[in-house]
Scaffold this motif. Structure first.
Motif, PDB file in Angstrom:
ATOM      1  N   LEU A 154     -33.940 -54.022   1.696  1.00 57.77           N
ATOM      2  CA  LEU A 154     -34.158 -55.001   0.625  1.00 57.77           C
ATOM      3  C   LEU A 154     -34.822 -56.254   1.184  1.00 57.77           C
ATOM      4  O   LEU A 154     -35.760 -56.794   0.590  1.00 57.77           O
ATOM      5  CB  LEU A 154     -32.824 -55.340  -0.050  1.00 57.77           C
ATOM      6  CG  LEU A 154     -32.871 -56.092  -1.388  1.00 57.77           C
ATOM      7  CD1 LEU A 154     -31.537 -55.923  -2.125  1.00 57.77           C
ATOM      8  CD2 LEU A 154     -33.168 -57.569  -1.232  1.00 57.77           C
ATOM      9  N   ALA A 155     -34.344 -56.711   2.342  1.00 63.91           N
ATOM     10  CA  ALA A 155     -34.956 -57.881   2.977  1.00 63.91           C
ATOM     11  C   ALA A 155     -36.414 -57.615   3.324  1.00 63.91           C
ATOM     12  O   ALA A 155     -37.284 -58.481   3.131  1.00 63.91           O
ATOM     13  CB  ALA A 155     -34.169 -58.268   4.231  1.00 63.91           C
ATOM     14  N   HIS A 156     -36.703 -56.427   3.824  1.00 62.76           N
ATOM     15  CA  HIS A 156     -38.084 -56.093   4.171  1.00 62.76           C
ATOM     16  C   HIS A 156     -38.965 -56.036   2.919  1.00 62.76           C
ATOM     17  O   HIS A 156     -40.140 -56.423   2.957  1.00 62.76           O
ATOM     18  CB  HIS A 156     -38.127 -54.760   4.920  1.00 62.76           C
ATOM     19  CG  HIS A 156     -37.474 -54.819   6.269  1.00 62.76           C
ATOM     20  ND1 HIS A 156     -36.728 -53.791   6.784  1.00 62.76           N
ATOM     21  CD2 HIS A 156     -37.437 -55.813   7.190  1.00 62.76           C
ATOM     22  CE1 HIS A 156     -36.274 -54.136   7.985  1.00 62.76           C
ATOM     23  NE2 HIS A 156     -36.689 -55.351   8.251  1.00 62.76           N
ATOM     24  N   GLU A 157     -38.411 -55.552   1.815  1.00 62.38           N
ATOM     25  CA  GLU A 157     -39.161 -55.567   0.556  1.00 62.38           C
ATOM     26  C   GLU A 157     -39.531 -56.994   0.168  1.00 62.38           C
ATOM     27  O   GLU A 157     -40.671 -57.268  -0.249  1.00 62.38           O
ATOM     28  CB  GLU A 157     -38.331 -54.936  -0.563  1.00 62.38           C
ATOM     29  CG  GLU A 157     -38.150 -53.442  -0.456  1.00 62.38           C
ATOM     30  CD  GLU A 157     -37.172 -52.905  -1.501  1.00 62.38           C
ATOM     31  OE1 GLU A 157     -37.011 -53.570  -2.551  1.00 62.38           O
ATOM     32  OE2 GLU A 157     -36.580 -51.835  -1.272  1.00 62.38           O
ATOM     33  N   LEU A 158     -38.582 -57.916   0.302  1.00 64.56           N
ATOM     34  CA  LEU A 158     -38.852 -59.311  -0.058  1.00 64.56           C
ATOM     35  C   LEU A 158     -39.965 -59.905   0.794  1.00 64.56           C
ATOM     36  O   LEU A 158     -40.839 -60.629   0.296  1.00 64.56           O
ATOM     37  CB  LEU A 158     -37.577 -60.143   0.111  1.00 64.56           C
ATOM     38  CG  LEU A 158     -36.512 -59.980  -0.979  1.00 64.56           C
ATOM     39  CD1 LEU A 158     -35.230 -60.685  -0.564  1.00 64.56           C
ATOM     40  CD2 LEU A 158     -37.017 -60.525  -2.303  1.00 64.56           C
ATOM     41  N   ILE A 159     -39.946 -59.613   2.077  1.00 60.55           N
ATOM     42  CA  ILE A 159     -40.985 -60.137   2.974  1.00 60.55           C
ATOM     43  C   ILE A 159     -42.349 -59.582   2.568  1.00 60.55           C
ATOM     44  O   ILE A 159     -43.349 -60.308   2.525  1.00 60.55           O
ATOM     45  CB  ILE A 159     -40.660 -59.801   4.435  1.00 60.55           C
ATOM     46  CG1 ILE A 159     -39.370 -60.521   4.868  1.00 60.55           C
ATOM     47  CG2 ILE A 159     -41.816 -60.196   5.355  1.00 60.55           C
ATOM     48  CD1 ILE A 159     -38.809 -60.033   6.183  1.00 60.55           C
ATOM     49  N   ALA A 160     -42.395 -58.279   2.256  1.00 63.48           N
ATOM     50  CA  ALA A 160     -43.662 -57.673   1.839  1.00 63.48           C
ATOM     51  C   ALA A 160     -44.136 -58.247   0.508  1.00 63.48           C
ATOM     52  O   ALA A 160     -45.337 -58.415   0.282  1.00 63.48           O
ATOM     53  CB  ALA A 160     -43.492 -56.157   1.729  1.00 63.48           C
ATOM     54  N   GLN A 161     -43.200 -58.576  -0.381  1.00 60.55           N
ATOM     55  CA  GLN A 161     -43.564 -59.065  -1.705  1.00 60.55           C
ATOM     56  C   GLN A 161     -43.957 -60.540  -1.714  1.00 60.55           C
ATOM     57  O   GLN A 161     -44.836 -60.950  -2.473  1.00 60.55           O
ATOM     58  CB  GLN A 161     -42.398 -58.835  -2.677  1.00 60.55           C
ATOM     59  CG  GLN A 161     -42.178 -57.367  -3.022  1.00 60.55           C
ATOM     60  CD  GLN A 161     -40.833 -57.120  -3.705  1.00 60.55           C
ATOM     61  OE1 GLN A 161     -39.816 -57.698  -3.334  1.00 60.55           O
ATOM     62  NE2 GLN A 161     -40.823 -56.244  -4.690  1.00 60.55           N
ATOM     63  N   LEU A 162     -43.306 -61.351  -0.869  1.00 62.98           N
ATOM     64  CA  LEU A 162     -43.503 -62.799  -0.933  1.00 62.98           C
ATOM     65  C   LEU A 162     -44.128 -63.406   0.320  1.00 62.98           C
ATOM     66  O   LEU A 162     -44.606 -64.533   0.277  1.00 62.98           O
ATOM     67  CB  LEU A 162     -42.161 -63.491  -1.208  1.00 62.98           C
ATOM     68  CG  LEU A 162     -41.525 -63.167  -2.565  1.00 62.98           C
ATOM     69  CD1 LEU A 162     -40.144 -63.807  -2.653  1.00 62.98           C
ATOM     70  CD2 LEU A 162     -42.408 -63.648  -3.702  1.00 62.98           C
ATOM     71  N   GLY A 163     -44.110 -62.682   1.409  1.00 65.67           N
ATOM     72  CA  GLY A 163     -44.711 -63.203   2.633  1.00 65.67           C
ATOM     73  C   GLY A 163     -43.825 -64.186   3.354  1.00 65.67           C
ATOM     74  O   GLY A 163     -43.325 -63.898   4.444  1.00 65.67           O
ATOM     75  N   ARG A 164     -43.605 -65.339   2.767  1.00 65.42           N
ATOM     76  CA  ARG A 164     -42.761 -66.382   3.378  1.00 65.42           C
ATOM     77  C   ARG A 164     -41.589 -66.670   2.453  1.00 65.42           C
ATOM     78  O   ARG A 164     -41.746 -66.712   1.227  1.00 65.42           O
ATOM     79  CB  ARG A 164     -43.566 -67.667   3.579  1.00 65.42           C
ATOM     80  CG  ARG A 164     -42.812 -68.743   4.352  1.00 65.42           C
ATOM     81  CD  ARG A 164     -43.533 -70.090   4.283  1.00 65.42           C
ATOM     82  NE  ARG A 164     -43.260 -70.805   3.038  1.00 65.42           N
ATOM     83  CZ  ARG A 164     -44.167 -71.064   2.103  1.00 65.42           C
ATOM     84  NH1 ARG A 164     -45.421 -70.662   2.258  1.00 65.42           N
ATOM     85  NH2 ARG A 164     -43.835 -71.715   0.994  1.00 65.42           N
ATOM     86  N   ILE A 165     -40.419 -66.874   3.043  1.00 66.36           N
ATOM     87  CA  ILE A 165     -39.228 -67.215   2.258  1.00 66.36           C
ATOM     88  C   ILE A 165     -38.559 -68.421   2.908  1.00 66.36           C
ATOM     89  O   ILE A 165     -38.266 -68.414   4.109  1.00 66.36           O
ATOM     90  CB  ILE A 165     -38.249 -66.027   2.174  1.00 66.36           C
ATOM     91  CG1 ILE A 165     -38.936 -64.834   1.480  1.00 66.36           C
ATOM     92  CG2 ILE A 165     -36.972 -66.423   1.428  1.00 66.36           C
ATOM     93  CD1 ILE A 165     -38.153 -63.557   1.541  1.00 66.36           C
ATOM     94  N   ASP A 166     -38.331 -69.462   2.124  1.00 65.94           N
ATOM     95  CA  ASP A 166     -37.756 -70.694   2.653  1.00 65.94           C
ATOM     96  C   ASP A 166     -36.266 -70.834   2.356  1.00 65.94           C
ATOM     97  O   ASP A 166     -35.547 -71.510   3.095  1.00 65.94           O
ATOM     98  CB  ASP A 166     -38.486 -71.907   2.065  1.00 65.94           C
ATOM     99  CG  ASP A 166     -39.962 -71.898   2.412  1.00 65.94           C
ATOM    100  OD1 ASP A 166     -40.280 -71.811   3.624  1.00 65.94           O
ATOM    101  OD2 ASP A 166     -40.801 -71.960   1.496  1.00 65.94           O
TER     102      ASP A 166
END
Length: 379
Positions: free
Chosen positions: A180-192
């Protein structure tokens, strides 16, 4: 009248599958790759907002991920024998995931719950082949949660080959959320910043650990319910299900959190209903509580900040509670618009909170006793 243009057809047949979810031979293939939706005004203030990971797009919700992972890992280790019974305590969502895992891998499933489970959930679990057992008396100290766990122990004794995932302390519950975390990185690139509800501690620890590895400055916010003991508050009556706990789950990674918020049921109801009206993407208690906190955080971080909120499920199971006026009125949950800012306390033990409250000090309530709990010693 609004007119929506028909999307242009891809120039090559291969492009048709670029964004499509591929066909799958097993129901397990339906889990994952959930969408992310922007939640901005009018739910959030003008110029601010956050991204919501819509785990309700899984067949049963976010815990489909961990149910499948825990069952598969146990089978590979030999802890779960072919055809053996799976027995677990749940307030609902994990039960759906275990029913899915049971169908996928060929195991009978028994879920132990309490009278607070919605009739819709009981019906769905039964339809999916699960044996649903309901405890009728809360434990005098640990409440319904501990009563369910004691019934699980009785069932494990009755079925010698049965296996319990023990979602509260099983490290596989944490590892399951890496994808799930990897999906978020692929979808958003950067997460703050990450805003996440905390119950068993599994998805907060699993997602947060991976994201912190990629983004060391990630600001992580835990969302709990009033009456929950997880972050050091005394146990109290809890109406909300899916977040909070009356025991101390071993999977909670306290060191990951920069702050914690406690949210009351009426405040969660307001946010869940507002989301439904504003964005047509909502859910139950956890979604409402997380959205309320993410909305507040979005108004205080820089406009370019990328804030992610995890929405664990969708609204369907809550049509008789969160979205039912008669139910909400009977519990005093309507006409309670939240205040713009949470109350502040400097330490979780400062006082008992009864409404939305924030604390920058995050501590493990068990301290040194945590090691004993994780090794199975009685506290």
């Amino acid at each position: 009248m609004n007119h929506f243009a028909t999307p242009a057809a891809p120039t090559a047949p291969a492009q048709l599958l670029t964004d499509a979810k591929r066909p799958t031979h097993t129901p397990a293939g339906l889990v994952g790759n959930t969408p992310v939706l922007w939640i901005g005004e009018p739910f959030s203030a003008e110029g601010s907002g956050f991204w919501a990971k819509l785990e309700g797009h899984n067949p049963g919700g976010i815990k489909d991920r961990t149910a499948l992972y825990m069952v598969q890992a146990a089978r590979q280790r030999g802890d779960l024998l072919p055809g053996a019974r799976i027995v677990e305590s749940t307030s609902g969502t994990l039960g759906l995931g275990l029913a899915l895992a049971g169908v996928t891998f060929g195991h009978p499933v028994t879920v132990v719950t309490d009278p607070g489970m919605e009739p819709l959930m009981t019906g769905l679990l039964t339809a999916y082949g699960a044996d649903v057992q309901i405890v009728d008396t809360p434990h005098p100290v640990g409440g319904w949660q501990q009563a369910r766990r004691q019934r699980v122990e009785e069932l494990l004794a009755a079925y010698p080959d049965a296996w319990c995932p023990d979602q509260y302390h099983n490290p596989d519950n944490v590892a399951a959320y890496g994808p799930l975390a990897h999906e978020l990185i692929a979808q958003l690139g950067r997460i703050d910043a990450l805003v996440v509800s905390v119950g068993t501690g599994g998805h907060s620890a699993g997602i947060g650990t991976v994201l912190r590895g990629y983004f060391p400055d990630l600001h992580m916010v835990g969302v709990d319910t009033t009456g929950s003991t997880i972050f050091g508050q005394p146990a109290g009556t809890r109406l909300m299900r899916g977040l909070g706990s009356s025991i101390y789950p071993g999977n909670v990674a306290y060191d990951l959190f920069d702050e914690v918020h406690w949210v009351a049921a009426a405040e969660s109801v307001w946010a869940a209903r507002a989301l439904a009206r504003c964005r047509y993407a909502t859910g139950g208690w956890s979604v409402g509580a997380v959205a309320l906190v993410a909305r507040w955080l979005a108004g205080r971080m820089a406009p370019e900040s990328r804030i992610v909120a995890i929405f664990p499920d969708g609204p369907q199971r809550y049509v008789g509670t969160v979205f039912d006026n008669m139910y909400c009125r009977s519990h005093g949950l309507l006409a309670h618009d939240p205040v713009p800012d949470p109350e502040e306390i400097s330490h979780p033990g400062e006082r008992t909170v009864t409404r939305w409250t924030r604390c920058n000090t995050v501590v493990d309530p068990l301290g040194a006793a945590r090691k004993k709990q994780l090794t199975g010693a009685t506290l």
